[in-house]
Design a protein around this motif. Sequence first.
Motif, PDB file in Angstrom:
ATOM      1  N   GLU A  89       9.843  94.644 -18.975  1.00 57.06           N
ATOM      2  CA  GLU A  89       9.160  94.652 -17.687  1.00 57.06           C
ATOM      3  C   GLU A  89      10.142  95.070 -16.590  1.00 57.06           C
ATOM      4  O   GLU A  89      11.208  94.463 -16.447  1.00 57.06           O
ATOM      5  CB  GLU A  89       8.596  93.266 -17.374  1.00 57.06           C
ATOM      6  N   PRO A  90       9.802  96.078 -15.796  1.00 50.02           N
ATOM      7  CA  PRO A  90      10.743  96.565 -14.780  1.00 50.02           C
ATOM      8  C   PRO A  90      11.054  95.554 -13.680  1.00 50.02           C
ATOM      9  O   PRO A  90      12.099  95.656 -13.033  1.00 50.02           O
ATOM     10  CB  PRO A  90      10.038  97.804 -14.205  1.00 50.02           C
ATOM     11  N   GLY A  91      10.193  94.559 -13.493  1.00 48.48           N
ATOM     12  CA  GLY A  91      10.431  93.593 -12.431  1.00 48.48           C
ATOM     13  C   GLY A  91      11.187  92.362 -12.875  1.00 48.48           C
ATOM     14  O   GLY A  91      11.364  91.425 -12.095  1.00 48.48           O
ATOM     15  N   VAL A  92      11.644  92.344 -14.143  1.00 50.81           N
ATOM     16  CA  VAL A  92      12.243  91.138 -14.711  1.00 50.81           C
ATOM     17  C   VAL A  92      13.587  91.449 -15.347  1.00 50.81           C
ATOM     18  O   VAL A  92      13.771  92.502 -15.966  1.00 50.81           O
ATOM     19  CB  VAL A  92      11.304  90.521 -15.777  1.00 50.81           C
ATOM     20  N   ARG A  93      14.545  90.549 -15.172  1.00 48.94           N
ATOM     21  CA  ARG A  93      15.794  90.571 -15.934  1.00 48.94           C
ATOM     22  C   ARG A  93      15.793  89.374 -16.870  1.00 48.94           C
ATOM     23  O   ARG A  93      15.507  88.252 -16.444  1.00 48.94           O
ATOM     24  CB  ARG A  93      17.011  90.489 -15.012  1.00 48.94           C
ATOM     25  N   VAL A  94      16.107  89.601 -18.129  1.00 50.81           N
ATOM     26  CA  VAL A  94      16.173  88.532 -19.122  1.00 50.81           C
ATOM     27  C   VAL A  94      17.631  88.344 -19.525  1.00 50.81           C
ATOM     28  O   VAL A  94      18.309  89.297 -19.915  1.00 50.81           O
ATOM     29  CB  VAL A  94      15.305  88.849 -20.349  1.00 50.81           C
ATOM     30  N   MET A  95      18.094  87.107 -19.448  1.00 47.87           N
ATOM     31  CA  MET A  95      19.485  86.795 -19.777  1.00 47.87           C
ATOM     32  C   MET A  95      19.544  85.671 -20.804  1.00 47.87           C
ATOM     33  O   MET A  95      18.975  84.601 -20.591  1.00 47.87           O
ATOM     34  CB  MET A  95      20.240  86.363 -18.515  1.00 47.87           C
TER      35      MET A  95
END
Length: 486
Positions: free
Chosen positions: A275-281
């Motif tokens: 998803e372009p609006g989300v960063r997953v770490m």
Amino acid sequence: MAARALMFQGTGSDVGKSLLVAGLCRALTLRGLKVRPFKPQNMSNNAAVAADGGEIGRAQALQARACRVEPSVHMNPVLLKPQSEIGAQVVLRGQALGSVRARDFQSWKPRLRENVLESFAHLRAEADIVLVEGAGSAAEINLRADDIANMGFARASDTPVVLIGDIDRGGVIAQIVGTRAVLDPEDAAMIQGFVVNKFRGDPTLFDAGMQAIVERSGWPSFGLVPYFPQAARLPAEDAVALDRPARETGGEKLVVIPHLPHISNFDDFDALKHEPGVRVMFAPRGAPLPGNADLIALPGSKATLADLAVLRAEGWDIDIHAHVRHGGKVLGVCGGFQMLGRRVADPEGVEGPPGESPGLCLLDVETVLAGDKTLRRCAGASVAEGAPFHGYEIHVGRTTGPDMSRPLLRFEDGRPEGAIGPSGRVRGCYVHGLFNDDRQRRVWLDWIGAPASDLDYEHDLDATLDALAGHLERHISVDALLKVAR
């Protein structure tokens, strides 16, 4: 007449065996062949529920998708799910058989071999060709006795082998030539050739290297495969993938997942990563959880009590409570859901030594790990929004308590599932794969204030498999592979 078969073994773990087999499964399927994947023995806590009701390695489920068939327990008859540094749960044809220490597993292999060969025969009866994936390294001669994963299987089934080396990690000439040097001559004779995987740069610069491998090993080359960056869009099998530094991508909303030692089914969050609006770490041990997280997601675990102890030892429980106090949102999936409750008890030692522990007390529920494992595909909708989902359950234990009266989901048969805390900001459930359904994922994006996109996740997976198939057709002599299969 039985199908032809070809086995792909590696010079080590994580050289790209699973990905190459998946790509070749799709390539041969596009050629009009009936293809089936097979991995005699797998070790992974990333599992999937097969159409026939048992669990198999995630990689074989992806390979089945590449073949455009439903996954079956016969595609991965022996699955080892690590529960500690020295022990694992043994899953035979989709059902838990028991737990075993690594040293003792050697004595299990002879009685498992018959099951492995029966499953292989089952797949050959319904296919034109079976593509077999080995496990770990072909050069692990210390494990050769009674082997069912690599050369022992190849010899017992008379399946020719292609050896895969990984140039990205360096030393690929030594990887392949060294494998030739340590193998028993009869084992080495099963290898029909090699593939060098994950090359970056100008391939002509490695012409001399390829020739050196041919001359020193005596095996022909089937191809030099350039690095395939789109591989990151496909589910990973091993948690080792989480140890690599991630390239920061995505938008402003941050989803943080504690990387626990026995993390399972971490591909639950793959769709969010795209998803372009989300960063997953995936937060590494040794550092606090970021204070700017929009969502902290506790993942599945193969050893819930052990991982809960690590979470506390890292101080992450303090970080999670601070996150909630400041208005942050929390989701627990499967083992993570269990951790959110008041108590987790394992009186029978299902996942390790018998015991119990207080949970994080963020949901008014408690869990007892006992009884048969739940293994099933499922579908339904979220209670509040009516957004549909399709997923699966793999868990042991029963969770009860007052917060279950506020269910997160409802299955198609009307049964409630999961729990929501009084504030609405802490949620948990047992369903894996929630974010794969585009409509369900948009509900979660709205919940954390991330913009919705036009991502069609399921279509994206298939498009990536098609691209991988084309990539391999260009760089591997697929016709030559078909000629050596038997």
